[in-house]
Scaffold this active site. Structure first.
Site, PDB file in Angstrom:
ATOM      1  N   MET A  13     -15.830  16.210  -3.125  1.00 45.67           N
ATOM      2  CA  MET A  13     -15.706  14.881  -3.744  1.00 45.67           C
ATOM      3  C   MET A  13     -14.274  14.365  -3.608  1.00 45.67           C
ATOM      4  O   MET A  13     -14.035  13.192  -3.317  1.00 45.67           O
ATOM      5  CB  MET A  13     -16.078  14.952  -5.229  1.00 45.67           C
ATOM      6  CG  MET A  13     -17.554  15.091  -5.492  1.00 45.67           C
ATOM      7  SD  MET A  13     -18.448  13.592  -4.995  1.00 45.67           S
ATOM      8  CE  MET A  13     -19.968  13.790  -5.934  1.00 45.67           C
ATOM      9  N   ASP A  25     -23.189  15.005  -7.054  1.00 43.03           N
ATOM     10  CA  ASP A  25     -24.287  15.383  -6.162  1.00 43.03           C
ATOM     11  C   ASP A  25     -25.195  16.337  -6.952  1.00 43.03           C
ATOM     12  O   ASP A  25     -25.042  16.494  -8.173  1.00 43.03           O
ATOM     13  CB  ASP A  25     -23.743  16.006  -4.861  1.00 43.03           C
ATOM     14  CG  ASP A  25     -23.086  17.379  -5.091  1.00 43.03           C
ATOM     15  OD1 ASP A  25     -22.890  17.783  -6.257  1.00 43.03           O
ATOM     16  OD2 ASP A  25     -22.769  18.050  -4.091  1.00 43.03           O
ATOM     17  N   HIS A  34       1.507  13.339 -13.764  1.00 43.29           N
ATOM     18  CA  HIS A  34       2.307  13.359 -12.532  1.00 43.29           C
ATOM     19  C   HIS A  34       1.703  12.514 -11.420  1.00 43.29           C
ATOM     20  O   HIS A  34       2.416  11.870 -10.667  1.00 43.29           O
ATOM     21  CB  HIS A  34       2.437  14.794 -11.985  1.00 43.29           C
ATOM     22  CG  HIS A  34       3.187  15.714 -12.895  1.00 43.29           C
ATOM     23  ND1 HIS A  34       3.626  16.957 -12.487  1.00 43.29           N
ATOM     24  CD2 HIS A  34       3.570  15.598 -14.188  1.00 43.29           C
ATOM     25  CE1 HIS A  34       4.253  17.553 -13.491  1.00 43.29           C
ATOM     26  NE2 HIS A  34       4.219  16.760 -14.535  1.00 43.29           N
ATOM     27  N   HIS A  81       8.009  10.808  -9.976  1.00 42.78           N
ATOM     28  CA  HIS A  81       6.570  10.768  -9.714  1.00 42.78           C
ATOM     29  C   HIS A  81       6.172   9.457  -9.037  1.00 42.78           C
ATOM     30  O   HIS A  81       5.357   9.443  -8.123  1.00 42.78           O
ATOM     31  CB  HIS A  81       5.789  10.973 -11.011  1.00 42.78           C
ATOM     32  CG  HIS A  81       6.000  12.331 -11.606  1.00 42.78           C
ATOM     33  ND1 HIS A  81       5.882  13.486 -10.864  1.00 42.78           N
ATOM     34  CD2 HIS A  81       6.338  12.717 -12.861  1.00 42.78           C
ATOM     35  CE1 HIS A  81       6.129  14.526 -11.633  1.00 42.78           C
ATOM     36  NE2 HIS A  81       6.418  14.089 -12.852  1.00 42.78           N
ATOM     37  N   CYS A  97     -18.969  17.845  -8.026  1.00 44.67           N
ATOM     38  CA  CYS A  97     -19.830  18.527  -7.055  1.00 44.67           C
ATOM     39  C   CYS A  97     -19.717  20.022  -7.365  1.00 44.67           C
ATOM     40  O   CYS A  97     -19.298  20.384  -8.470  1.00 44.67           O
ATOM     41  CB  CYS A  97     -19.458  18.174  -5.612  1.00 44.67           C
ATOM     42  SG  CYS A  97     -17.795  18.642  -5.095  1.00 44.67           S
ATOM     43  N   GLY A  98     -20.082  20.868  -6.419  1.00 44.32           N
ATOM     44  CA  GLY A  98     -20.041  22.296  -6.712  1.00 44.32           C
ATOM     45  C   GLY A  98     -18.629  22.793  -6.942  1.00 44.32           C
ATOM     46  O   GLY A  98     -18.337  23.487  -7.918  1.00 44.32           O
ATOM     47  N   THR A  99     -17.752  22.443  -6.032  1.00 40.78           N
ATOM     48  CA  THR A  99     -16.361  22.891  -6.125  1.00 40.78           C
ATOM     49  C   THR A  99     -15.419  21.808  -6.660  1.00 40.78           C
ATOM     50  O   THR A  99     -14.301  22.122  -7.085  1.00 40.78           O
ATOM     51  CB  THR A  99     -15.830  23.255  -4.726  1.00 40.78           C
ATOM     52  OG1 THR A  99     -15.919  22.069  -3.917  1.00 40.78           O
ATOM     53  CG2 THR A  99     -16.632  24.368  -4.090  1.00 40.78           C
TER      54      THR A  99
HETATM   55  C1  RB5 Z   1     -23.251  21.358  -2.205  1.00 38.88           C
HETATM   56  O1  RB5 Z   1     -24.022  22.484  -1.968  1.00 38.88           O
HETATM   57  C2  RB5 Z   1     -21.774  21.710  -2.239  1.00 38.88           C
HETATM   58  O2  RB5 Z   1     -21.333  22.020  -0.972  1.00 38.88           O
HETATM   59  C3  RB5 Z   1     -21.007  20.566  -2.821  1.00 38.88           C
HETATM   60  O3  RB5 Z   1     -21.459  20.283  -4.093  1.00 38.88           O
HETATM   61  C4  RB5 Z   1     -19.506  20.763  -3.001  1.00 38.88           C
HETATM   62  O4  RB5 Z   1     -19.223  21.962  -3.634  1.00 38.88           O
HETATM   63  C5  RB5 Z   1     -18.633  20.507  -1.884  1.00 38.88           C
HETATM   64  O5  RB5 Z   1     -17.402  20.526  -2.037  1.00 38.88           O
END
Ligand code: RB5
Length: 144
Positions: free
Chosen positions: A71, A7, A98, A134, A65-67
């Site tokens: 995703m 994203d 694993h 596993h 994505c950010g975190t």
């Molecule tokens: C987008 O701002 C952020 O929420 C997204 O990239 C992600 O981190 C979600 O898990």
């Protein structure tokens, strides 16, 4: 085929990882985002990539994505997807040894580009251990 998608939050890291993959001579297909679009939503890209990997053992993917968490949540809704989030060398290696993860999720706001390259390379090069324990655990997940 290796697929990659992100994203907006993961977009700059995706572009860096693409350059790195090209440098390694590893082919891939970019499923977007094709440009930085602040209003885009990670589930759209997770779905596009998970559909390419679901049911096709020869395919795998990288979602950013950010975190990395969003995703991962979205991709794991698809049958046959084992998406795992990695943030250090241990989790990148365990994701494949694993968990036999067919999708690697990375968080661009928590993992710097140099680390992300290292984690991606580890995940690409390592192999599922095939250990009975596993396999048994993954089969249990498949049945859930
Ligand atoms: C987008 O701002 C952020 O929420 C997204 O990239 C992600 O981190 C979600 O898990």
């Amino acid at each position: 085929m290796l697929y990659i998608a992100s994203d907006h939050a993961g977009f700059p890291l995706k572009e860096e990882l693409k350059k790195y993959l090209s440098g390694l001579g590893i082919g891939f297909e970019d499923l977007g985002a094709s440009q930085l679009e602040l209003g885009d939503d990670y589930p759209d890209f997770a779905a596009a990539l998970a559909q390419k990997v679901s049911g096709k053992d020869e395919n795998k993917g990288i979602l950013i994505c950010g975190t990395g968490q969003g995703m991962c949540l979205a991709a794991n809704k698809f049958k046959g997807i084992r998406a795992a989030l990695a943030h250090d060398e241990f989790t990148a290696l365990a994701a494949i040894e694993h968990l036999n993860a067919n999708i690697l999720c990375l968080g661009a706001r928590v993992t710097n580009p140099e680390t992300a390259k290292k984690l991606m390379k580890i995940w690409l090069e390592a192999e599922f251990s095939g250990d009975e324990r596993h396999k048994r655990r993954l089969e249990k997940i498949e049945k859930l």
